[in-house]
Design a protein around this motif. Sequence first.
Motif, PDB file in Angstrom:
ATOM      1  N   ALA A  18       0.889  -1.099   0.033  1.00  0.00           N
ATOM      2  CA  ALA A  18       0.092   0.070   0.030  1.00  0.00           C
ATOM      3  C   ALA A  18       0.870   1.607   0.059  1.00  0.00           C
ATOM      4  N   GLY A  19       2.117   1.138   0.447  1.00  0.00           N
ATOM      5  CA  GLY A  19       3.112   2.402   0.118  1.00  0.00           C
ATOM      6  C   GLY A  19       3.258   3.064   1.675  1.00  0.00           C
ATOM      7  N   SER A  20       2.515   2.829   2.540  1.00  0.00           N
ATOM      8  CA  SER A  20       2.519   3.540   3.762  1.00  0.00           C
ATOM      9  C   SER A  20       2.707   2.677   4.891  1.00  0.00           C
ATOM     10  N   GLY A  21       3.474   3.193   5.772  1.00  0.00           N
ATOM     11  CA  GLY A  21       3.570   2.408   7.193  1.00  0.00           C
ATOM     12  C   GLY A  21       4.716   1.218   7.171  1.00  0.00           C
ATOM     13  N   CYS A  22       5.257   0.836   6.286  1.00  0.00           N
ATOM     14  CA  CYS A  22       6.111  -0.365   6.398  1.00  0.00           C
ATOM     15  C   CYS A  22       7.071  -0.194   7.469  1.00  0.00           C
ATOM     16  N   THR A  23       7.747   0.960   7.931  1.00  0.00           N
ATOM     17  CA  THR A  23       8.497   1.002   8.867  1.00  0.00           C
ATOM     18  C   THR A  23       7.665   0.673  10.610  1.00  0.00           C
ATOM     19  N   LEU A  24       6.473   1.274  10.464  1.00  0.00           N
ATOM     20  CA  LEU A  24       5.523   0.991  11.555  1.00  0.00           C
ATOM     21  C   LEU A  24       5.136  -0.669  11.722  1.00  0.00           C
ATOM     22  N   VAL A  25       4.912  -0.944  10.663  1.00  0.00           N
ATOM     23  CA  VAL A  25       4.703  -2.378  10.557  1.00  0.00           C
ATOM     24  C   VAL A  25       5.594  -3.304  10.735  1.00  0.00           C
ATOM     25  N   SER A  26       6.928  -2.895  10.464  1.00  0.00           N
ATOM     26  CA  SER A  26       8.103  -3.603  10.893  1.00  0.00           C
ATOM     27  C   SER A  26       8.125  -3.496  12.551  1.00  0.00           C
ATOM     28  N   GLN A  27       8.047  -2.381  13.065  1.00  0.00           N
ATOM     29  CA  GLN A  27       8.243  -2.389  14.544  1.00  0.00           C
ATOM     30  C   GLN A  27       7.227  -2.830  15.242  1.00  0.00           C
ATOM     31  N   VAL A  28       5.938  -3.100  14.720  1.00  0.00           N
ATOM     32  CA  VAL A  28       4.920  -4.131  15.272  1.00  0.00           C
ATOM     33  C   VAL A  28       5.308  -5.379  15.350  1.00  0.00           C
ATOM     34  N   ILE A  29       5.676  -5.865  14.012  1.00  0.00           N
ATOM     35  CA  ILE A  29       6.072  -7.190  14.098  1.00  0.00           C
ATOM     36  C   ILE A  29       7.322  -7.601  14.789  1.00  0.00           C
ATOM     37  N   ASN A  30       8.313  -6.836  14.535  1.00  0.00           N
ATOM     38  CA  ASN A  30       9.600  -7.149  15.373  1.00  0.00           C
ATOM     39  C   ASN A  30       9.395  -6.931  16.897  1.00  0.00           C
ATOM     40  N   GLN A  31       8.599  -6.224  17.482  1.00  0.00           N
ATOM     41  CA  GLN A  31       8.123  -6.217  18.865  1.00  0.00           C
ATOM     42  C   GLN A  31       7.259  -7.389  19.245  1.00  0.00           C
ATOM     43  N   ALA A  32       6.464  -7.772  18.273  1.00  0.00           N
ATOM     44  CA  ALA A  32       5.633  -9.067  18.534  1.00  0.00           C
ATOM     45  C   ALA A  32       6.438 -10.255  18.596  1.00  0.00           C
ATOM     46  N   ILE A  33       7.459 -10.222  17.706  1.00  0.00           N
ATOM     47  CA  ILE A  33       8.479 -11.446  17.679  1.00  0.00           C
ATOM     48  C   ILE A  33       9.345 -11.512  18.930  1.00  0.00           C
ATOM     49  N   ASP A  34       9.744 -10.350  19.385  1.00  0.00           N
ATOM     50  CA  ASP A  34      10.658 -10.117  20.549  1.00  0.00           C
ATOM     51  C   ASP A  34      10.089 -10.790  21.864  1.00  0.00           C
ATOM     52  N   PRO A  35      10.574 -11.984  22.230  1.00  0.00           N
ATOM     53  CA  PRO A  35      10.098 -12.454  23.704  1.00  0.00           C
ATOM     54  C   PRO A  35      10.221 -11.602  24.612  1.00  0.00           C
ATOM     55  N   GLU A  36      11.486 -10.764  24.647  1.00  0.00           N
ATOM     56  CA  GLU A  36      11.630  -9.674  25.841  1.00  0.00           C
ATOM     57  C   GLU A  36      10.571  -8.446  25.783  1.00  0.00           C
ATOM     58  N   VAL A  37       9.775  -8.519  25.215  1.00  0.00           N
ATOM     59  CA  VAL A  37       8.607  -7.151  24.931  1.00  0.00           C
ATOM     60  C   VAL A  37       7.504  -7.857  25.762  1.00  0.00           C
ATOM     61  N   SER A  38       6.926  -7.435  27.007  1.00  0.00           N
ATOM     62  CA  SER A  38       5.811  -8.178  27.558  1.00  0.00           C
ATOM     63  C   SER A  38       4.926  -7.662  26.711  1.00  0.00           C
ATOM     64  N   LYS A  39       3.535  -8.217  26.985  1.00  0.00           N
ATOM     65  CA  LYS A  39       2.146  -7.872  26.555  1.00  0.00           C
ATOM     66  C   LYS A  39       1.819  -6.336  26.942  1.00  0.00           C
ATOM     67  N   ASP A  40       1.939  -5.993  28.101  1.00  0.00           N
ATOM     68  CA  ASP A  40       1.853  -4.562  28.582  1.00  0.00           C
ATOM     69  C   ASP A  40       2.597  -3.600  27.849  1.00  0.00           C
ATOM     70  N   GLN A  41       3.675  -3.893  27.778  1.00  0.00           N
ATOM     71  CA  GLN A  41       4.835  -2.987  27.099  1.00  0.00           C
ATOM     72  C   GLN A  41       4.342  -2.794  25.827  1.00  0.00           C
ATOM     73  N   TYR A  42       3.878  -4.069  24.894  1.00  0.00           N
ATOM     74  CA  TYR A  42       3.638  -3.904  23.475  1.00  0.00           C
ATOM     75  C   TYR A  42       2.427  -3.041  23.530  1.00  0.00           C
ATOM     76  N   ILE A  43       1.454  -3.301  24.428  1.00  0.00           N
ATOM     77  CA  ILE A  43       0.430  -2.402  24.170  1.00  0.00           C
ATOM     78  C   ILE A  43       0.660  -0.877  24.344  1.00  0.00           C
ATOM     79  N   GLU A  44       1.426  -0.775  25.272  1.00  0.00           N
ATOM     80  CA  GLU A  44       1.777   0.925  25.570  1.00  0.00           C
ATOM     81  C   GLU A  44       2.478   1.218  24.300  1.00  0.00           C
ATOM     82  N   ASN A  45       3.376   0.561  23.673  1.00  0.00           N
ATOM     83  CA  ASN A  45       4.229   0.956  22.647  1.00  0.00           C
ATOM     84  C   ASN A  45       3.412   1.433  21.597  1.00  0.00           C
TER      85      ASN A  45
END
Length: 93
Positions: A18-45
């Motif tokens: 779609a051309g917009s937000g690849c950086t944001l989506v990358s951050q969302v996925i990278n943090q979703a994959i990262d086991p050191e990011v808690s659910k609460d921290q992920y939500i707040e981010n």
Amino acid sequence: MKLLPVLVLAALPFYCYAGSGCTLVSQVINQAIDPEVSKDQYIENFREFIPDAEAEEAIRQAKQCFLQQSEETLTNAQVMVDAIYNSVWCKSY
């Protein structure tokens, strides 16, 4: 339980195309994959992108799916994300 992460990751090329937000989506996925990011921290981010309590609960469940995966599965998910973002379809965005 492995189906949800696969479906989430399968949607990435469409969002990137779609051309917009690849950086944001990358951050969302990278943090979703990262086991050191808690659910609460992920939500707040990503709080500003969560419209209501139902969406927040769905995001918590998706993050929990990633937290329950083995290191091998998480590594493979990251390899797939890297392949998507380095593909000829996403490079121009």
